[in-house]
Design an enzyme around this catalytic site. Sequence first.
Site, mmCIF file in Angstrom:
data_model
loop_
_atom_site.group_PDB
_atom_site.id
_atom_site.type_symbol
_atom_site.label_atom_id
_atom_site.label_comp_id
_atom_site.label_asym_id
_atom_site.label_seq_id
_atom_site.Cartn_x
_atom_site.Cartn_y
_atom_site.Cartn_z
ATOM 1 N N SER A 151 2.533 34.069 2.479
ATOM 2 C CA SER A 151 3.817 33.627 1.944
ATOM 3 C C SER A 151 4.516 34.678 1.094
ATOM 4 O O SER A 151 5.746 34.688 1.009
ATOM 5 C CB SER A 151 3.643 32.345 1.127
ATOM 6 O OG SER A 151 3.305 31.268 1.955
ATOM 7 N N HIS A 215 5.538 33.805 -4.285
ATOM 8 C CA HIS A 215 6.747 33.576 -3.496
ATOM 9 C C HIS A 215 7.945 34.233 -4.176
ATOM 10 O O HIS A 215 8.764 34.902 -3.529
ATOM 11 C CB HIS A 215 7.026 32.080 -3.355
ATOM 12 C CG HIS A 215 5.937 31.327 -2.664
ATOM 13 N ND1 HIS A 215 6.000 29.965 -2.437
ATOM 14 C CD2 HIS A 215 4.750 31.734 -2.126
ATOM 15 C CE1 HIS A 215 4.909 29.562 -1.807
ATOM 16 N NE2 HIS A 215 4.130 30.621 -1.612
#
Length: 267
Positions: A151, A215
């Site tokens: 991610s 993220h």
Amino acid sequence: MINTWSTAAGRALTALRAVRGASAPVTCGLIALCCLIFALTPASGLTPAYGSGDTLAAAQRAYFRHWGVVPAELFDGPARAALTPATALFVHGSWVHLLGNMLFLFVFGVMTEERMGRVEFTLFYVGCGYLALLGYAAANAASEQSLVGASGAISAVLGAFLYLFPRARVTSLLPFLFFLPMRFPAWVVLPFWAALQWLAAGRAGQGPGVAYLAHLVGFCLGFVYAWVRYGKEKGPKGGPGRAVVGDGRATRVRSAPAPAPEGENHS
């Protein structure tokens, strides 16, 4: 009236062909590699050699710890730990974790790779992914939790996509709107997504869950990279990168909300 519908249909067909015709071997290769690794390792639970029940759970924990990022070991451990922010990009903690990440990579990676080129996109993906996991580890240096997942790198792709294709239409499923599919420009959807990551990161504890900070770091790295790398280049109307097909209309892409699985720390 017939002419209007014919024109609209032609534009839609042109846009569809542009997206389908995009050549993104690196994106497709990354997806295939992540899926293959997941299927052949204890994470999937598909390989009988790793046993079942407690035996499988122990094999999974050992697997995540060996190939994932353990912040406490990264800065004060063996030299091989320096490689784990790269190897962790190809390790996923569950089926939901894998499929969610691969969906986002496919939706946003194809056009980004087309824009950057294969070699640059590969280096961008791995480099930003490495730095995103490194940033999370630095902020949680005492953590013994292993961190796995792509991610951080995929968030960097989202950040670059926002700069390169701000007007591309993204179809999103929003929970608070009863998951009704709605189309918004990327400059609306992606900053909203980043804001949610920011809020979630502020509430995240030290236990297993989602590494929202990775993220955020990846998203910012991707946006800044695209800004620095392509900031002097102009789009067809004088603006920075825009997805253009046929008559100059913005390309539409589709997306879905990222899952937030529990277990090992996921990025």
